[in-house]
Design a protein around this motif. Structure first.
Motif, PDB file in Angstrom:
ATOM      1  N   ILE A  81      -3.940  -4.197  11.918  1.00 10.16           N
ATOM      2  CA  ILE A  81      -4.590  -5.183  11.082  1.00 10.16           C
ATOM      3  C   ILE A  81      -3.631  -6.333  10.875  1.00 10.16           C
ATOM      4  N   ALA A  82      -4.115  -7.382  10.240  1.00 11.18           N
ATOM      5  CA  ALA A  82      -3.374  -8.638  10.156  1.00 11.18           C
ATOM      6  C   ALA A  82      -1.975  -8.491   9.573  1.00 11.18           C
ATOM      7  N   ASP A  83      -1.779  -7.575   8.627  1.00  8.94           N
ATOM      8  CA  ASP A  83      -0.464  -7.473   8.005  1.00  8.94           C
ATOM      9  C   ASP A  83       0.533  -6.704   8.870  1.00  8.94           C
ATOM     10  N   GLY A  84       0.092  -6.225  10.039  1.00  5.76           N
ATOM     11  CA  GLY A  84       0.986  -5.550  10.957  1.00  5.76           C
ATOM     12  C   GLY A  84       1.300  -4.123  10.579  1.00  5.76           C
ATOM     13  N   SER A  85       0.552  -3.555   9.645  1.00  2.00           N
ATOM     14  CA  SER A  85       0.851  -2.205   9.197  1.00  2.00           C
ATOM     15  C   SER A  85       0.486  -1.152  10.232  1.00  2.00           C
ATOM     16  N   GLY A  86      -0.325  -1.516  11.233  1.00  2.00           N
ATOM     17  CA  GLY A  86      -0.659  -0.576  12.281  1.00  2.00           C
ATOM     18  C   GLY A  86      -1.801   0.336  11.918  1.00  2.00           C
ATOM     19  N   THR A  87      -2.447   0.124  10.800  1.00  2.00           N
ATOM     20  CA  THR A  87      -3.556   0.963  10.404  1.00  2.00           C
ATOM     21  C   THR A  87      -4.699   0.125   9.878  1.00  2.00           C
ATOM     22  N   ALA A  88      -5.892   0.527  10.214  1.00  2.00           N
ATOM     23  CA  ALA A  88      -7.071  -0.199   9.772  1.00  2.00           C
ATOM     24  C   ALA A  88      -7.894   0.660   8.817  1.00  2.00           C
ATOM     25  N   GLU A  89      -7.307   1.689   8.259  1.00  2.00           N
ATOM     26  CA  GLU A  89      -8.036   2.612   7.410  1.00  2.00           C
ATOM     27  C   GLU A  89      -8.327   1.993   6.054  1.00  2.00           C
ATOM     28  N   THR A  90      -9.476   2.348   5.483  1.00  2.00           N
ATOM     29  CA  THR A  90      -9.798   1.917   4.130  1.00  2.00           C
ATOM     30  C   THR A  90      -9.715   3.121   3.213  1.00  2.00           C
ATOM     31  N   LEU A  91      -9.550   2.848   1.943  1.00  2.00           N
ATOM     32  CA  LEU A  91      -9.418   3.889   0.939  1.00  2.00           C
ATOM     33  C   LEU A  91     -10.663   3.955   0.074  1.00  2.00           C
ATOM     34  N   THR A  92     -10.885   5.107  -0.526  1.00  2.00           N
ATOM     35  CA  THR A  92     -11.895   5.226  -1.568  1.00  2.00           C
ATOM     36  C   THR A  92     -11.233   4.860  -2.886  1.00  2.00           C
ATOM     37  N   ARG A  93     -12.028   4.710  -3.923  1.00  2.00           N
ATOM     38  CA  ARG A  93     -11.451   4.403  -5.244  1.00  2.00           C
ATOM     39  C   ARG A  93     -10.483   5.498  -5.683  1.00  2.00           C
ATOM     40  N   SER A  94     -10.855   6.751  -5.484  1.00  2.00           N
ATOM     41  CA  SER A  94      -9.975   7.840  -5.924  1.00  2.00           C
ATOM     42  C   SER A  94      -8.690   7.886  -5.094  1.00  2.00           C
ATOM     43  N   GLU A  95      -8.776   7.563  -3.795  1.00  2.00           N
ATOM     44  CA  GLU A  95      -7.562   7.514  -2.978  1.00  2.00           C
ATOM     45  C   GLU A  95      -6.657   6.369  -3.419  1.00  2.00           C
ATOM     46  N   GLU A 126      -2.835   6.801  -4.768  1.00  5.74           N
ATOM     47  CA  GLU A 126      -1.682   6.126  -4.160  1.00  5.74           C
ATOM     48  C   GLU A 126      -0.940   5.234  -5.140  1.00  5.74           C
ATOM     49  N   THR A 127      -1.679   4.581  -6.050  1.00  2.00           N
ATOM     50  CA  THR A 127      -1.048   3.613  -6.949  1.00  2.00           C
ATOM     51  C   THR A 127      -0.722   4.170  -8.317  1.00  2.00           C
ATOM     52  N   GLY A 128      -1.384   5.260  -8.696  1.00  2.00           N
ATOM     53  CA  GLY A 128      -1.200   5.803 -10.040  1.00  2.00           C
ATOM     54  C   GLY A 128      -1.941   4.996 -11.102  1.00  2.00           C
ATOM     55  N   LEU A 129      -2.799   4.083 -10.671  1.00  2.00           N
ATOM     56  CA  LEU A 129      -3.565   3.226 -11.583  1.00  2.00           C
ATOM     57  C   LEU A 129      -5.052   3.366 -11.288  1.00  2.00           C
ATOM     58  N   HIS A 130      -5.873   3.128 -12.303  1.00  2.00           N
ATOM     59  CA  HIS A 130      -7.303   3.028 -12.053  1.00  2.00           C
ATOM     60  C   HIS A 130      -7.523   1.810 -11.162  1.00  2.00           C
ATOM     61  N   PRO A 131      -8.536   1.841 -10.294  1.00  2.00           N
ATOM     62  CA  PRO A 131      -8.766   0.691  -9.414  1.00  2.00           C
ATOM     63  C   PRO A 131      -8.891  -0.636 -10.167  1.00  2.00           C
TER      64      PRO A 131
END
Length: 150
Positions: free
Chosen positions: A57-71, A75-80
């Motif tokens: 993807i554009a940021d060069g992270s090498g992954t195009a995966e999307t997350l769900t709200r719970s994921e 990952e962030t430890g915060l509510h979306p």
């Protein structure tokens, strides 16, 4: 005849390796599930490096995966909603809706639903500029953006 068997084995091996990589499995995670073991004379499952396709993807992270709200929350430890407010605050209170989704790694539909809920709760304001929407913290919204005809 042997060439056809080798070609099929290589194709199946390549496809299995790509599928395994897409799922994030490593060679250590698949004890006893080596696809090459079903073909005589080989246990190799990884294709040559020149045949691997890694989506980027554009940021060069090498992954195009999307997350769900719970994921995202995991990952962030915060509510979306909290995460979105922090993203906006870090970008002077305004971001294009598409950038919010990209930065949070949420799908377009999940981003839109989440932002609609936040807008209904008056946590954010969305302003249409041409064909795109800009998401703003209430303190950063342009004058008159909070006024809506009912």
């Amino acid at each position: 005849m042997n060439t056809d068997h080798t070609s099929l084995r290589d194709h199946v091996t390549t496809m299995y390796a790509r599928f395994r990589r897409a799922l994030g499995n490593s060679r250590d995670d698949r004890q006893g599930t080596d696809v090459g073991a079903s073909f005589s004379g080989t246990t190799e499952t990884d294709p040559p490096a020149s045949t691997t396709d890694t989506p980027t993807i554009a940021d060069g992270s090498g992954t195009a995966e999307t997350l769900t709200r719970s994921e995202l929350a995991g990952e962030t430890g915060l509510h979306p909603e909290q995460y979105i407010r922090q993203l906006l605050a870090a970008h002077d209170g305004r971001l294009r809706q598409s950038d919010v989704g990209d930065l949070a790694r949420l799908s377009e539909s999940t981003t839109s639903r989440l932002l609609s809920e936040m807008e209904a709760d008056q946590q954010i304001t969305r302003v249409s500029i041409g064909r795109e929407k800009v998401v703003c913290l209430p303190s950063s919204a342009p004058d008159g953006a909070n006024e809506r005809a009912v």
